[in-house]
Design a protein around this motif. Structure first.
Motif, short mmCIF file in Angstrom:
data_model
loop_
_atom_site.label_atom_id
_atom_site.label_comp_id
_atom_site.label_asym_id
_atom_site.label_seq_id
_atom_site.Cartn_x
_atom_site.Cartn_y
_atom_site.Cartn_z
N ARG A 188 45.96 4.30 52.66
CA ARG A 188 46.56 3.56 51.54
C ARG A 188 47.72 4.33 50.96
N THR A 189 48.67 3.56 50.41
CA THR A 189 49.76 4.19 49.68
C THR A 189 49.23 4.63 48.33
N PRO A 190 49.37 5.90 47.99
CA PRO A 190 48.84 6.38 46.71
C PRO A 190 49.43 5.58 45.54
N ALA A 191 48.57 5.16 44.64
CA ALA A 191 49.01 4.42 43.46
C ALA A 191 48.87 5.31 42.24
N ARG A 214 43.69 -11.56 44.17
CA ARG A 214 44.47 -10.98 45.27
C ARG A 214 45.97 -11.16 45.00
N TYR A 215 46.31 -12.30 44.44
CA TYR A 215 47.72 -12.55 44.10
C TYR A 215 48.19 -11.55 43.04
N TRP A 216 47.36 -11.34 42.03
CA TRP A 216 47.69 -10.33 41.01
C TRP A 216 47.83 -8.95 41.63
N ALA A 217 46.94 -8.64 42.58
CA ALA A 217 46.96 -7.32 43.21
C ALA A 217 48.30 -7.06 43.90
N ARG A 218 48.90 -8.10 44.51
CA ARG A 218 50.19 -7.91 45.19
C ARG A 218 51.31 -7.61 44.19
N ILE A 219 51.23 -8.26 43.02
CA ILE A 219 52.23 -7.99 41.98
C ILE A 219 52.01 -6.61 41.37
N GLY A 224 52.97 0.05 40.95
CA GLY A 224 52.25 1.32 41.12
C GLY A 224 50.79 1.26 40.78
N VAL A 225 50.19 0.06 40.87
CA VAL A 225 48.80 -0.13 40.50
C VAL A 225 48.02 -0.73 41.66
N GLU A 226 46.86 -0.17 41.93
CA GLU A 226 45.95 -0.72 42.93
C GLU A 226 44.84 -1.47 42.20
N VAL A 227 44.60 -2.70 42.60
CA VAL A 227 43.54 -3.52 42.01
C VAL A 227 42.39 -3.58 43.01
#
Length: 486
Positions: A188-191, A214-219, A224-227
């Motif tokens: 994973r890309t570090p958030a 999941r849609y919110w997670a993409r935004i 710089g935030v992982e959901v």
């Protein structure tokens, strides 16, 4: 993730698994820039947590520096006097006595470290104690009798008072606690931050569909935030995350309240916070609060017994709406067409609730729902009534709910008096996320209720403001992470 362990003296701990940073509380207090730019988790192992002691100030200043610390000063104060924690004793004693069959009897005192007891028999009680009081080491004094064990005292157990065996076990528990909360970030890309989202994949009417989260997670990822979704089984690892967004139907009598309370104890931004849950889930309280703050609500009568039935009928006329104080998704809300229906339903419901509320029926083809976040409007929609029904959700006898449609607006298209009334109502509750239901009539706008767990779904509530809704939601959490005083 940086773990910082504060001790009262330099050599209080000499064998803790890396990569922990061990410093004295004196050094932590004297060097406020030590962890600038980081958000470490601080375990305060000071030998004294008394008011205005170094241990007290270490936790107090950790909060001001944006560091997450256990124990917090609130926990220190809670455990300073029995009268401040006696509200927790009935639940704790019930869990304690469930251990009796396996233990046979109870010792005069037991040490609990990070929610871990001396054996698996103690698991239920130890975890519950840690839920109530987030502290590294607690000592519980027990008064046992033939049939029931009661708790005489709950207090901190400092390192300086531990026996050699207790200290050895404590270090094992410390290692378990700090290591079990590491996430696997391989690939994973570090958030900067990771937000937990509490969901129930099997809930029939969730406040957000999994696809919307999941849609919110993409935004959020672009910010710089992982959901990461979690379920009710993940309470033990909640402290692993930076914030919590509850997307299950909330109730103060189920696990959602426990998650909210735990997040608050950890110093995490949380939607919904425990106080908002308490305030929003009770319609009696909401009506009194709105009335006191001069927020317009429908004419209302509180029903505490049979003598109030006639008062409600004379004051409100028929039809009227009868409500159980703690209800959601149109459940526990019924329309009474006449005195016979009111008497029958109210008598039945009073068996389960000491208070009911009756309100004047205001017929409309839709309810306004205005979302409010951090005291500012977030979205506005019409929730249309279910087909051939007077509510937006019709809970049929078959068990399958029938929902009305939705009509979306931008905030600029929404009548200003609707938005202003909704914001005023939400501010009476707090600073979180609320869905305010209003009816617009020729006589003005009336607040029906303020919901602490409003629906947020892609293609529905976000249709007016588009991605700006999800950006603002993310920003709300980020502001409180980066500005702890917010």
């Amino acid at each position: 993730m940086t773990w910082v362990i504060l001790t009262g003296r330099q050599n209080d701990i000499d064998q803790v698994a890396t990569p922990h940073k061990i410093i004295t509380n004196r050094d932590y207090l004297a060097h406020p820039a030590l962890f600038r730019g980081q958000r470490p988790k601080v375990i305060n192992l000071s030998n004294n947590y008394g008011y205005q002691s170094r241990g007290y100030y270490a936790s107090l200043l950790a909060g001001s520096r944006g560091h997450r610390v256990i124990p917090t000063v609130e926990t220190m104060i809670d455990l300073s006097e029995r009268k401040l924690y006696e509200h927790a004793l009935p639940e704790l004693e019930l869990a304690l006595n469930k251990c009796r069959k396996d233990l046979g009897g109870f010792p005069a005192k037991v040490a609990i470290f990070f929610g871990i007891g001396p054996s698996k028999v103690w698991d239920r009680f130890a975890k519950l104690l840690f839920d109530w009081f987030r502290a590294p080491a607690l000592e519980v004094h027990i008064k046992d009798s033939a049939e029931w064990a009661s708790i005489r005292k709950i207090g901190f157990l400092p390192l300086a008072r531990m026996t050699e065996d207790e200290e050895e076990f404590f270090l094992q528990c410390l290692d378990t606690y700090t290591n079990r909360e590491w996430r696997d970030t391989k690939g994973r890309t570090p958030a900067r931050y990771t937000f937990a989202t509490l969901v129930d994949p099997h809930e029939e009417l969730p406040p957000s569909e999994i696809s919307s989260l999941r849609y919110w997670a993409r935004i959020a990822e672009k910010m710089g935030v992982e959901v990461e979704p979690i379920t009710r089984k993940d309470l033990a690892k909640l402290a692993n995350y930076d914030a919590l967004f509850i997307r299950e139907t909330t109730s103060i009598s189920n696990h959602t309240y426990r998650f909210a309370r735990r997040a608050q104890q950890e110093g995490m931004p949380v939607i919904d916070d425990p106080l908002s849950m308490i305030r929003c889930t009770n319609k009696v309280y909401l009506n009194e609060l709105m009335t006191y703050n001069k927020v317009p609500v429908p004419p209302t009568v509180m029903i505490a017994g049979t003598s109030d039935f006639e008062v409600a009928a004379q004051t409100l006329g028929f039809p009227l709406v009868l409500k159980i104080p703690d209800s959601s998704f149109s459940r526990g809300v019924k329309k009474c067409e006449n005195m016979a229906e009111l008497t029958k339903l109210a008598t039945e419901w009073l068996d389960d609730s000491d208070l009911l509320i009756a309100q004047k029926f205001i017929p409309t083809e839709y309810d306004w729902r205005v979302g409010v976040l951090g005291g500012q409007p977030l979205f506005a929609v019409h929730y249309l009534m279910a087909k051939k029904h007077w509510q937006i959700v019709n809970h049929k006898a078959s068990g399958k709910p029938d929902q009305g449609g939705i009509k979306t607006f931008t905030l600029k298209q929404t009548p200003p008096h609707v938005v202003e009334t909704a914001v005023k109502a939400a501010k009476c509750i707090g600073d979180g996320l609320y869905g305010v239901d209003l009816k617009e009539t020729k006589d003005g706008v009336f607040v029906i209720e303020v919901n602490d767990n409003p629906n947020l779904d892609h293609g529905w509530e976000d249709s007016g403001e588009k991605d700006e809704l999800w950006v603002r939601l993310t920003q709300w959490f980020l502001e409180r992470l980066e500005r702890p005083d917010k």
